[in-house]
Scaffold this active site. Sequence first.
Site, PDB file in Angstrom:
ATOM      1  N   GLU A 113       0.851  -1.200   0.000  1.00 39.04           N
ATOM      2  CA  GLU A 113       0.000   0.000   0.000  1.00 39.04           C
ATOM      3  C   GLU A 113       0.885   1.248   0.000  1.00 39.04           C
ATOM      4  O   GLU A 113       0.633   2.205  -0.732  1.00 39.04           O
ATOM      5  CB  GLU A 113      -0.916   0.001   1.222  1.00 39.04           C
ATOM      6  CG  GLU A 113      -1.838   1.225   1.242  1.00 39.04           C
ATOM      7  CD  GLU A 113      -3.010   1.096   2.206  1.00 39.04           C
ATOM      8  OE1 GLU A 113      -3.309  -0.058   2.609  1.00 39.04           O
ATOM      9  OE2 GLU A 113      -3.594   2.133   2.552  1.00 39.04           O
ATOM     10  N   TYR A 114       1.990   1.206   0.787  1.00 30.68           N
ATOM     11  CA  TYR A 114       2.903   2.355   0.808  1.00 30.68           C
ATOM     12  C   TYR A 114       3.446   2.589  -0.611  1.00 30.68           C
ATOM     13  O   TYR A 114       3.422   3.709  -1.124  1.00 30.68           O
ATOM     14  CB  TYR A 114       4.061   2.096   1.787  1.00 30.68           C
ATOM     15  CG  TYR A 114       5.012   3.267   1.901  1.00 30.68           C
ATOM     16  CD1 TYR A 114       6.091   3.394   1.032  1.00 30.68           C
ATOM     17  CD2 TYR A 114       4.806   4.274   2.831  1.00 30.68           C
ATOM     18  CE1 TYR A 114       6.942   4.480   1.091  1.00 30.68           C
ATOM     19  CE2 TYR A 114       5.654   5.361   2.915  1.00 30.68           C
ATOM     20  CZ  TYR A 114       6.724   5.463   2.043  1.00 30.68           C
ATOM     21  OH  TYR A 114       7.557   6.555   2.110  1.00 30.68           O
ATOM     22  N   ASP A 115       3.886   1.500  -1.234  1.00 29.93           N
ATOM     23  CA  ASP A 115       4.496   1.639  -2.574  1.00 29.93           C
ATOM     24  C   ASP A 115       3.495   2.196  -3.581  1.00 29.93           C
ATOM     25  O   ASP A 115       3.841   3.062  -4.408  1.00 29.93           O
ATOM     26  CB  ASP A 115       5.019   0.283  -3.063  1.00 29.93           C
ATOM     27  CG  ASP A 115       6.168  -0.223  -2.181  1.00 29.93           C
ATOM     28  OD1 ASP A 115       6.467  -1.430  -2.215  1.00 29.93           O
ATOM     29  OD2 ASP A 115       6.729   0.619  -1.427  1.00 29.93           O
ATOM     30  N   LEU A 151      32.718  14.382  24.858  1.00 35.37           N
ATOM     31  CA  LEU A 151      32.329  13.869  26.171  1.00 35.37           C
ATOM     32  C   LEU A 151      33.564  13.410  26.934  1.00 35.37           C
ATOM     33  O   LEU A 151      34.438  12.763  26.353  1.00 35.37           O
ATOM     34  CB  LEU A 151      31.413  12.651  25.984  1.00 35.37           C
ATOM     35  CG  LEU A 151      29.932  12.871  25.867  1.00 35.37           C
ATOM     36  CD1 LEU A 151      29.257  11.574  25.468  1.00 35.37           C
ATOM     37  CD2 LEU A 151      29.374  13.375  27.182  1.00 35.37           C
ATOM     38  N   LYS A 177      25.115   4.969  24.978  1.00 35.70           N
ATOM     39  CA  LYS A 177      26.026   5.719  24.105  1.00 35.70           C
ATOM     40  C   LYS A 177      26.127   4.948  22.780  1.00 35.70           C
ATOM     41  O   LYS A 177      26.852   3.979  22.661  1.00 35.70           O
ATOM     42  CB  LYS A 177      27.387   5.862  24.766  1.00 35.70           C
ATOM     43  CG  LYS A 177      28.330   6.770  23.983  1.00 35.70           C
ATOM     44  CD  LYS A 177      29.618   7.063  24.757  1.00 35.70           C
ATOM     45  CE  LYS A 177      30.533   7.959  23.933  1.00 35.70           C
ATOM     46  NZ  LYS A 177      30.990   7.310  22.681  1.00 35.70           N
ATOM     47  N   GLU A 198      22.905  10.826  16.804  1.00 35.17           N
ATOM     48  CA  GLU A 198      23.841   9.828  16.278  1.00 35.17           C
ATOM     49  C   GLU A 198      23.222   9.101  15.089  1.00 35.17           C
ATOM     50  O   GLU A 198      22.076   8.664  15.160  1.00 35.17           O
ATOM     51  CB  GLU A 198      24.163   8.815  17.402  1.00 35.17           C
ATOM     52  CG  GLU A 198      25.427   8.038  17.175  1.00 35.17           C
ATOM     53  CD  GLU A 198      26.681   8.773  17.658  1.00 35.17           C
ATOM     54  OE1 GLU A 198      26.553   9.947  18.073  1.00 35.17           O
ATOM     55  OE2 GLU A 198      27.756   8.181  17.607  1.00 35.17           O
TER      56      GLU A 198
HETATM   57  N1  0OX Z   1      26.759   8.603  21.148  1.00 37.42           N
HETATM   58  C1  0OX Z   1      25.699   8.937  21.900  1.00 37.42           C
HETATM   59  O1  0OX Z   1      24.730   8.169  21.996  1.00 37.42           O
HETATM   60  C2  0OX Z   1      25.705  10.259  22.618  1.00 37.42           C
HETATM   61  C3  0OX Z   1      26.740  11.169  22.441  1.00 37.42           C
HETATM   62  N2  0OX Z   1      26.742  12.374  23.088  1.00 37.42           N
HETATM   63  C4  0OX Z   1      25.696  12.675  23.898  1.00 37.42           C
HETATM   64  O2  0OX Z   1      25.632  13.855  24.544  1.00 37.42           O
HETATM   65  C5  0OX Z   1      26.742  14.754  24.452  1.00 37.42           C
HETATM   66  C6  0OX Z   1      26.491  15.733  23.331  1.00 37.42           C
HETATM   67  C7  0OX Z   1      26.663  17.102  23.935  1.00 37.42           C
HETATM   68  C8  0OX Z   1      27.227  16.930  25.317  1.00 37.42           C
HETATM   69  C9  0OX Z   1      26.790  15.567  25.735  1.00 37.42           C
HETATM   70  N3  0OX Z   1      24.664  11.827  24.103  1.00 37.42           N
HETATM   71  C10 0OX Z   1      24.634  10.633  23.486  1.00 37.42           C
HETATM   72  N4  0OX Z   1      23.573   9.778  23.719  1.00 37.42           N
END
Ligand code: 0OX
Length: 339
Positions: free
Chosen positions: A41-43, A89, A124, A182
């Site tokens: 349907e999307y297509d 960080l 992270k 990210e």
């Molecule tokens: N790689 C990650 O998932 C991630 C990287 N950085 C930050 O925050 C930094 C950014 C600005 C100051 C704190 N959060 C994240 N989740």
Amino acid sequence: DANEASSMMDVSKRVSELHHLLHKYNHQYYVLDDPSVPDSEYDALFQELKSLEAEHPEFITPDSPTQRVGDKPLSAFETVTHELPMLSLDNVFDESEFRAFDQRIKKMLGITDSEIIEYACEPKLDGIAVSLLYENGLLVRGATRGDGTQGEDITLNVRTIPSIPLKLEGEGYPQRLEVRGEVYMPKKGFNRLNEIAKAAGEKTFVNPRNAAAGSLRQLDPKLTAKRPLEFCCYSAGVVEGGSLPESHYAVLNQFKAWGFLTNKEMACVQGIDECLAYYQNLHAKRDDLAYEIDGIVFKVNRFDLQKRLGFVSRAPRWAVAHKFPAQEKITVLQDVEFQ
Ligand SMILES: NC(=O)c1cnc(OC2CCCC2)nc1N
């Protein structure tokens, strides 16, 4: 004449209806991971929009779902200067260093040991930091972090990532907003990509982070479009002509309302002990996550406290990455990338 005008009105109405439907279904599939219609349907709707736009190019707008993948490769990437530097960080590697981080903050804020600090917690993600600039709700630029002050303009490539909205949803967003996060490649997509490469006798990627980096560095957006990339937001940059909530966690939830993918493991906890529990919990389930992470990011949640704490050189005093012990990796012959 009159009925020609009315038929043009019908086309314009149908085009905006198709935009609405395709954006909604795309958001359900790629951000909520909860599709409500079958791909067929999307297509069909996508093809209908393609043909309406072919007949009436004047109805093509930059936020049209058909405009995600540019058709001509760049010869090079332009350089972008970030209006607000993209911070790096500081790391801590064990509980005592993490407790020292909390103590330092309390000391700087002049609060006693009995009081606790609220922390936002996020996995992270092991990908590439990217900043997205929206003007009047439309995506106008995407850039890599680069050295924190200058990065590369990868707008055409970020537009191909389905979890990046071409137009913000809902309302109440600032006239000018920079969203940072990210770009990463989930493990499934990474393994599939390497299977295909191996079968084709091509070079494979060493890890999802390299695969994401290599995919964003393609000069031809049609190649980036073929790579299974996702974008998860984690902070804001410039904000003009509007405002954001007073705490980090509230900002992430606001971004979710505007159509962004946020990490479903993110949490807001009270004090260092709850942070450590969160860390242990995520460390235990690390291998079951759909994406690679190399630690947890803890941030003082309230912006007024972040402001008082400031930064040391480029890294904020109010945030730290608590890394996991390095995973023993099988040695890989070479670190190569797709051409
Ligand atoms: N790689 C990650 O998932 C991630 C990287 N950085 C930050 O925050 C930094 C950014 C600005 C100051 C704190 N959060 C994240 N989740």
